[in-house]
Design an enzyme around this catalytic site. Sequence first.
Site, PDB file in Angstrom:
ATOM      1  N   GLY A 110       0.659  -5.226   0.670  1.00  0.00           N
ATOM      2  CA  GLY A 110      -0.504  -5.323  -0.219  1.00  0.00           C
ATOM      3  C   GLY A 110      -0.148  -5.929  -1.569  1.00  0.00           C
TER       4      GLY A 110
ATOM      5  CD  GLU B 167      -2.379  -8.001   2.447  1.00  0.00           C
ATOM      6  OE1 GLU B 167      -2.105  -6.821   2.161  1.00  0.00           O
ATOM      7  OE2 GLU B 167      -2.987  -8.323   3.479  1.00  0.00           O
TER       8      GLU B 167
ATOM      9  CD  GLU C 134       1.504  -5.830   5.535  1.00  0.00           C
ATOM     10  OE1 GLU C 134       2.345  -6.690   5.909  1.00  0.00           O
ATOM     11  OE2 GLU C 134       0.793  -5.970   4.529  1.00  0.00           O
TER      12      GLU C 134
ATOM     13  CB  ALA D 109      -0.868  -0.007   1.248  1.00  0.00           C
TER      14      ALA D 109
HETATM   15  N1  COA Z   1       4.536   3.343  -0.164  1.00  0.00           N
HETATM   16  C1  COA Z   1       4.923   4.565  -0.563  1.00  0.00           C
HETATM   17  N2  COA Z   1       6.096   4.835  -1.136  1.00  0.00           N
HETATM   18  C2  COA Z   1       6.923   3.792  -1.333  1.00  0.00           C
HETATM   19  C3  COA Z   1       6.586   2.480  -0.955  1.00  0.00           C
HETATM   20  C4  COA Z   1       5.326   2.273  -0.348  1.00  0.00           C
HETATM   21  N3  COA Z   1       4.907   1.072   0.036  1.00  0.00           N
HETATM   22  N4  COA Z   1       7.620   1.672  -1.263  1.00  0.00           N
HETATM   23  C5  COA Z   1       8.558   2.440  -1.834  1.00  0.00           C
HETATM   24  N5  COA Z   1       8.155   3.718  -1.873  1.00  0.00           N
HETATM   25  C6  COA Z   1       8.853   4.897  -2.380  1.00  0.00           C
HETATM   26  C7  COA Z   1       9.962   5.360  -1.457  1.00  0.00           C
HETATM   27  O1  COA Z   1       9.424   6.170  -0.427  1.00  0.00           O
HETATM   28  C8  COA Z   1      10.833   6.118  -2.435  1.00  0.00           C
HETATM   29  O2  COA Z   1      10.220   7.368  -2.682  1.00  0.00           O
HETATM   30  P1  COA Z   1      11.138   8.704  -2.816  1.00  0.00           P
HETATM   31  O3  COA Z   1      12.050   8.420  -3.981  1.00  0.00           O
HETATM   32  O4  COA Z   1      10.141   9.768  -3.092  1.00  0.00           O
HETATM   33  O5  COA Z   1      11.868   8.821  -1.532  1.00  0.00           O
HETATM   34  C9  COA Z   1      10.719   5.294  -3.708  1.00  0.00           C
HETATM   35  O6  COA Z   1       9.525   4.527  -3.579  1.00  0.00           O
HETATM   36  C10 COA Z   1      11.871   4.330  -3.906  1.00  0.00           C
HETATM   37  O7  COA Z   1      11.983   3.573  -2.727  1.00  0.00           O
HETATM   38  P2  COA Z   1      13.396   3.175  -2.062  1.00  0.00           P
HETATM   39  O8  COA Z   1      13.143   2.744  -0.679  1.00  0.00           O
HETATM   40  O9  COA Z   1      14.343   4.302  -2.281  1.00  0.00           O
HETATM   41  O10 COA Z   1      13.794   1.969  -3.024  1.00  0.00           O
HETATM   42  P3  COA Z   1      14.637   0.674  -2.678  1.00  0.00           P
HETATM   43  O11 COA Z   1      14.744  -0.059  -3.963  1.00  0.00           O
HETATM   44  O12 COA Z   1      15.888   1.033  -1.933  1.00  0.00           O
HETATM   45  O13 COA Z   1      13.715  -0.175  -1.630  1.00  0.00           O
HETATM   46  C11 COA Z   1      11.681  -1.242  -0.885  1.00  0.00           C
HETATM   47  C12 COA Z   1      12.520  -0.721  -2.077  1.00  0.00           C
HETATM   48  C13 COA Z   1      10.381  -1.737  -1.504  1.00  0.00           C
HETATM   49  C14 COA Z   1      12.385  -2.386  -0.170  1.00  0.00           C
HETATM   50  C15 COA Z   1      11.440  -0.108   0.125  1.00  0.00           C
HETATM   51  O14 COA Z   1      11.010   1.040  -0.564  1.00  0.00           O
HETATM   52  C16 COA Z   1      10.397  -0.441   1.161  1.00  0.00           C
HETATM   53  O15 COA Z   1      10.691  -1.087   2.152  1.00  0.00           O
HETATM   54  N6  COA Z   1       9.130  -0.015   0.937  1.00  0.00           N
HETATM   55  C17 COA Z   1       8.063  -0.212   1.869  1.00  0.00           C
HETATM   56  C18 COA Z   1       7.544  -1.626   1.821  1.00  0.00           C
HETATM   57  C19 COA Z   1       6.409  -1.853   2.816  1.00  0.00           C
HETATM   58  O16 COA Z   1       6.553  -1.653   4.006  1.00  0.00           O
HETATM   59  N7  COA Z   1       5.248  -2.249   2.295  1.00  0.00           N
HETATM   60  C20 COA Z   1       4.090  -2.528   3.082  1.00  0.00           C
HETATM   61  C21 COA Z   1       3.237  -1.337   3.171  1.00  0.00           C
HETATM   62  S1  COA Z   1       1.784  -1.629   4.142  1.00  0.00           S
END
Ligand code: COA
Length: 258
Positions: free
Chosen positions: A109, A112, A132, A65
């Site tokens: 998500g 999911e 989460e 999400a």
């Molecule tokens: N929601 C909103 N923004 C997200 C996102 C999410 N679930 N996942 C990634 N992004 C955004 C980051 O904030 C970043 O934005 P910015 O460039 O404006 O700062 C961009 O996507 C790139 O993410 P980044 O973390 O720099 O990339 P990465 O390749 O190093 O890592 C992930 C990728 C997916 C491992 C990491 O972004 C992450 O842990 N995301 C959250 C995952 C999560 O908790 N999902 C469950 C949500 S309920």
Amino acid sequence: MYENLIMEIRDRIGIIKINRQEKRNALNIATRNEIVIALDMLRQHKEVRVVVITGAGDKAFIAGADISEFEGRTALDQRNVMRANRVFDAFEEFPKPIIAMINGFCLGGGCEVALSCDIRIAADTAKFGQPEINLGIIPGGGGTQRLTRLVGEGKSMYLILTGELIDAQEALSIGLVNEVVPLADLEARTMEIAGKIAEKSPVALRMGKEAVKTAARLNLREGLDREIDLFALCFSSEDKEEGVKAFLEKRKPDFKGR
Ligand code: COA
């Protein structure tokens, strides 16, 4: 028409590609709304027999999400969002088979969504998890239920309580995905599987999907009764006559979906 999706129909296969690469294809409300509209269109599209969902780029399938939308959101707002557009249920209830083509991060998500699909094919670079818990919340798109049914309580509990990510090979070993292929082969292999399914009777595909889904919803006796009903229903289709005739005439069937 779509801001966050790229849609394509190729050889009876409908392809939904989530296109928010800069946010790792995270699902914001607008994207979720578009997915529901796209599924509705593909459901009605006579030529489409199978759907593939994937993410744009090679980094993420869906990174969950959109976390930025959670800030300041109240419990009532969140409930309304989730009830207004039940994107996960829309996948599960979709009458045609859906394949998740998992090309990278498949988290929260995103995992999911994959769990709501019928078949999951992953690139060897994909990573899976329900992180989460790190945000002080739990999966709310069916993760606690569908993941548990698919991989068992022990593995599901571990993933949900630790928030740890696992790689594609481990996802394969616990039964979370059907198959792992090199990233370069992901699209070709997924289209091969989708193409194979697209040749089958759409009526039988629909009955088969519905029958398998009942296994998680009904007890064994009720499920077996439901299977008999759906099996018998196939006998009302022209496709069944064509399938049987083609076998007896030693030729390939030409299913029309009637
Ligand atoms: N929601 C909103 N923004 C997200 C996102 C999410 N679930 N996942 C990634 N992004 C955004 C980051 O904030 C970043 O934005 P910015 O460039 O404006 O700062 C961009 O996507 C790139 O993410 P980044 O973390 O720099 O990339 P990465 O390749 O190093 O890592 C992930 C990728 C997916 C491992 C990491 O972004 C992450 O842990 N995301 C959250 C995952 C999560 O908790 N999902 C469950 C949500 S309920």
